[in-house]
Every structure is written in C-alpha cells, then in structure tokens.
Write a protein that holds these residues in place. Structure first.
Motif, PDB file in Angstrom:
ATOM      1  N   GLU A  14     -52.421  -0.467   6.910  1.00  0.00           N
ATOM      2  CA  GLU A  14     -53.351  -1.586   6.868  1.00  0.00           C
ATOM      3  C   GLU A  14     -53.136  -2.416   5.609  1.00  0.00           C
ATOM      4  OE1 GLU A  14     -57.334  -0.272   7.283  1.00  0.00           O
ATOM      5  OE2 GLU A  14     -56.947   0.918   9.093  1.00  0.00           O
ATOM      6  N   PRO A 349     -61.339  13.667   6.889  1.00  0.00           N
ATOM      7  CA  PRO A 349     -60.885  12.364   7.395  1.00  0.00           C
ATOM      8  C   PRO A 349     -60.256  11.508   6.303  1.00  0.00           C
ATOM      9  CG  PRO A 349     -63.006  12.919   8.335  1.00  0.00           C
ATOM     10  CD  PRO A 349     -62.717  13.974   7.311  1.00  0.00           C
ATOM     11  N   GLY A 351     -59.166   8.194   6.721  1.00  0.00           N
ATOM     12  CA  GLY A 351     -59.435   6.764   6.807  1.00  0.00           C
ATOM     13  C   GLY A 351     -60.332   6.244   5.703  1.00  0.00           C
ATOM     14  N   PRO A 352     -61.488   6.880   5.468  1.00  0.00           N
ATOM     15  CA  PRO A 352     -62.363   6.404   4.383  1.00  0.00           C
ATOM     16  C   PRO A 352     -61.708   6.489   3.006  1.00  0.00           C
ATOM     17  CG  PRO A 352     -63.569   7.839   5.899  1.00  0.00           C
ATOM     18  CD  PRO A 352     -62.116   7.958   6.254  1.00  0.00           C
ATOM     19  N   VAL A 354     -58.458   6.086   2.333  1.00  0.00           N
ATOM     20  CA  VAL A 354     -57.541   4.952   2.214  1.00  0.00           C
ATOM     21  C   VAL A 354     -58.317   3.676   1.874  1.00  0.00           C
ATOM     22  CG1 VAL A 354     -55.898   3.480   3.446  1.00  0.00           C
ATOM     23  CG2 VAL A 354     -55.850   5.970   3.771  1.00  0.00           C
ATOM     24  N   ALA A 355     -59.379   3.418   2.618  1.00  0.00           N
ATOM     25  CA  ALA A 355     -60.161   2.197   2.400  1.00  0.00           C
ATOM     26  C   ALA A 355     -60.740   2.147   0.995  1.00  0.00           C
ATOM     27  CB  ALA A 355     -61.277   2.106   3.440  1.00  0.00           C
ATOM     28  N   ASP A 392     -59.258  16.241  10.444  1.00  0.00           N
ATOM     29  CA  ASP A 392     -58.242  15.195  10.628  1.00  0.00           C
ATOM     30  C   ASP A 392     -56.874  15.857  10.534  1.00  0.00           C
ATOM     31  OD1 ASP A 392     -56.465  13.079  10.446  1.00  0.00           O
ATOM     32  OD2 ASP A 392     -57.743  11.872   9.147  1.00  0.00           O
ATOM     33  N   ALA A 395     -54.279  14.140   8.182  1.00  0.00           N
ATOM     34  CA  ALA A 395     -54.842  13.659   6.917  1.00  0.00           C
ATOM     35  C   ALA A 395     -53.866  13.777   5.751  1.00  0.00           C
ATOM     36  CB  ALA A 395     -56.124  14.416   6.591  1.00  0.00           C
ATOM     37  N   VAL A 398     -51.250  11.029   5.632  1.00  0.00           N
ATOM     38  CA  VAL A 398     -51.825   9.723   5.292  1.00  0.00           C
ATOM     39  C   VAL A 398     -52.170   9.660   3.808  1.00  0.00           C
ATOM     40  CG1 VAL A 398     -53.787   8.191   5.686  1.00  0.00           C
ATOM     41  CG2 VAL A 398     -52.696   9.345   7.620  1.00  0.00           C
TER      42      VAL A 398
END
Length: 411
Positions: A14, A349, A351-352, A354-355, A392, A395, A398
C-alpha cells in the motif's frame, strides 16, 4: 566519487500518506509535496576521522525520510557531499604524518562500510569537494556577476547582505550569529571584510596547502559554497529538503542558502530539517572532547549493526540524547525477541501494524512511535501478557517487509 551499495528493499503493498517534516526556518511541520522525484540534500562528512554515533544518527534519520517518501510512492533524488579538502582534514593529516588524500580516502571508505552495515540507502550522487571545484568556480562567477563577491587579499568573500532573506533559516539575533560564526569556522574579526559575518568562498593558496587553478588565482573552495554548488547542480532550484545536524543550521545552511538564492533568484530549499546531537558521558560527542563512540569499533566488537540502528530509531531524529552501553544491550535483547516472533510465521494481525508504522514515519519521521507499535505486535504474537495471537498466518512476512522498507531493519 562512488557511494556504497544499494540494499534490496521490499516494496509495501500500500502507498503511504504524504510526508510531513519539521522545517527549522518556520518552526512548523510542513507537508512535502514533491513535483517529480523528491529531492533531498544531506551534508556529508569531513573525512578526517571515523564515523561516530552522532554522524550515524543524522544519516539514519534522513534515511527514514528517504524511505518514507518511497513508501508514499515517490522516486527520490538524494545527494550528499564529502568535504575531502578542508582545514580539519589537513590539520589531522599533518598531526598523524599522513598524506591528506590518503587520509580522506581511508576515512571515506570506512564511512561507506558503516553506512552499508546500517542499511542507509546510498545517495544517487555522492560528490567530493575536490571534484566539485569546477562547479564552485562557475557559481562564484555567477555571484560575481550579481555583485555579491569581493576580495580580501587572496581570498574571495560572499556578502551576506546581498541576500535579503539572510537569517531566516536560523532565526538568530546578530549577536548570537557572531558568536556561533566564530565557534564554527568563521572569521568575524578579519580586517578588510565588509561585514563580520561574510564567509569565504575561495581561499587563496597558502604555503604547504593544496590549491587548484581558477580565474581568481590558485586556491580551494570555502566550506559553504561547496554544498551550494553541488546541491544546485544535481537538484536544481528550490529542492524539497536540505538536511543535516542541528550544528549546521548556522552558519553552514544559512550561508549555503544565501549563496544559492543570490545566484538563482529562487529558493535554495523548500524546507530545512535538522537532526539532534548525541552525547556521551554528559557531553556532546566531539573530537575535541574525546568522547566518541565509533560505529566501526562497535561492528568490530561483533555488535549487530541492526542493534545499533535500533538504538538510533528509539530516539526521535530531532531530539538531543545520550548514548549508553545499556541502551545498546537492551537493543540486542529487543532484536532477539523480535526475531523470535518473526520466526513463528503466523502472528497478531499485521495490517494495523503496517498502517500505524507508515503513518508514524510520515509524521515527522516518528521512529520511536513506530518502534513501539512493532513492540506491541511482538508482545501480542509471543503472548507476553497472556495468550499468544497467531491469527494472521502471513503476519511475519508482512511485518518483516515493513521493518525493512520503513525502518531499515533487516531481520
């Protein structure tokens, strides 16, 4: 002059947000809005001694900007100089009875090795002062045409009052400028100068010192104009960020900008960002105090370079802070925990994480917040405070890519 090798850096899936950085000239956070490649100039070393932690903190700090821009989808044009002829280098070479060229080449090579070990992305243009002499001569000639150059004996000086914006970067009062100028290589008391703050742009030949031919007579460049000439040659006018340590705000960045603005009639840089100073044993690290911690010495003691980098990331790039051995040992232990979490493959997880990390670094390169986010993910994955979260299944992959792409930590 060659830089160091470029590490393979993963691409995040992203695109990150626009990058904001603290601008010394305005005292505010400004959003960088590069048109085309983001353009960054960071002042380099004078290679008379090895890279110490204070140097490393500055270059790792601006490496975060380089990486944040890339995550935000920008190409980056990064330029850095090497002041491979200057008074401190010549004085050091004389003291140790070594040819100044050999000393500069040896210490520049050690700097390359240190930067490579710390995974600092190399500049696209790595330019020595000696090789920039034709650029400096051409710039002085433009300044002469603008009426801002005058001669004192065999030296040429830049008239700081020819730039109506002089002083806007440092925002110092004149008395403070005069004091700092004298402390940092200036010569405010020299007779014949129009203004005590005027800086030398061409130093006429002295006995037993290197000199190069020029239309002004034999000599060598002054310190500030070297960076002005290199930056404008490779980045053009009004480039995005001028970076360096906070000890360069004045006179170096003020003088460089003044020269560039008079020569071009345009902004020198759009923002001026500065890294804090690192202390050791209660004082700022400096050669004169003898309290230097060298990156190469740590590496040669089998310290993981990623632990050195993690210590640097644990402090905001703009903060002044104190290096401690305990901080380094804590970083070694932290990396061991992080590697244990990554080795599981699955984890909490991602995703959070990374953000949050990408957002922290886009907000004035807030590495301490980013490190804290990763630490919470590691705690959740390992179950430090309860049951381990391995929900995840991808994970680790990532997070590992995130650590490398954004924080420069290859684990």
């Amino acid at each position: 002059m060659r830089a160091w090798s470029t590490p393979d850096v993963p691409t995040l899936p992203e695109t990150g947000p626009p990058v904001r950085i603290h601008d010394t000239a305005t005292g505010t956070l400004v959003e960088t809005s590069p048109e085309g490649p983001a353009r960054l100039y960071v002042c380099g070393i004078t290679p008379y001694d090895a890279t110490h932690i204070g140097h490393a903190a500055t270059y790792v700090g601006f490496d975060l900007l380089n990486r944040a821009w890339r995550v935000a989808g920008h190409e980056v044009s990064y330029v850095q100089n090497v002041t491979d002829v200057d008074d401190p280098l010549l004085e050091r070479a004389l003291k140790v009875n070594l040819d100044w060229v050999a000393l500069a080449e040896r210490e520049t090579e050690l700097f390359r090795q240190d930067m490579e070990a710390l995974r600092v992305l190399p500049p696209a243009h790595y330019v020595g002062a000696v090789e920039s002499i034709p650029l400096v001569i051409a710039l002085i000639q433009r300044l002469e045409e603008a009426g801002s150059i005058y001669r004192v004996d065999d030296d040429l000086y830049f008239s700081v009052t020819s730039d109506p914006r002089f002083g806007e970067i440092s925002r110092m009062e004149r008395d403070e400028m005069l004091l700092v100028f004298a402390e940092r290589g200036g010569d405010p008391d020299r007779e014949g100068k129009r203004d005590p703050l005027d800086c030398v742009v061409w130093r006429g030949e002295r006995p037993d010192e290197p000199a190069w031919d020029s239309p002004f007579g034999p000599g060598r460049p002054g310190w500030h104009i070297e960076c002005t000439a290199i930056a404008q040659e490779y980045l053009g006018e009004a480039f995005d960020v001028q970076g360096g340590g906070s000890d360069l705000v004045f006179p170096h960045h003020e003088m460089s900008a003044g020269e560039g603005q008079v020569a071009s009639g345009s902004d020198f840089a759009l923002a001026y960002a500065h890294a804090g100073m690192v202390g050791y044993d209660g004082e700022k690290m400096s050669k004169s105090r003898g309290n230097l911690v060298f990156v190469s010495a740590l590496r040669n003691s089998d310290i993981d370079p990623m632990a050195i980098r993690l210590v640097l990331l644990s402090h905001h790039y703009r903060d002044d802070w104190e290096w401690t051995d305990n901080g380094l040992f804590d970083a070694v232990d932290t990396l061991e925990r992080w590697r244990s979490a990554l080795a599981l493959g699955a984890g909490a997880p991602a995703g959070p994480v990374v953000a949050a990390v990408v957002a922290a670094l886009a907000d004035d390169l807030d590495a301490p917040t980013a490190v804290a986010v990763v630490e919470r993910w590691v705690d959740a994955t390992l179950g430090t405070s309860g049951l381990a979260d391995t929900s995840d299944k991808t994970a680790a992959s990532v997070v590992r890519d995130l650590l490398d792409a954004s924080l420069g930590l290859a684990l």
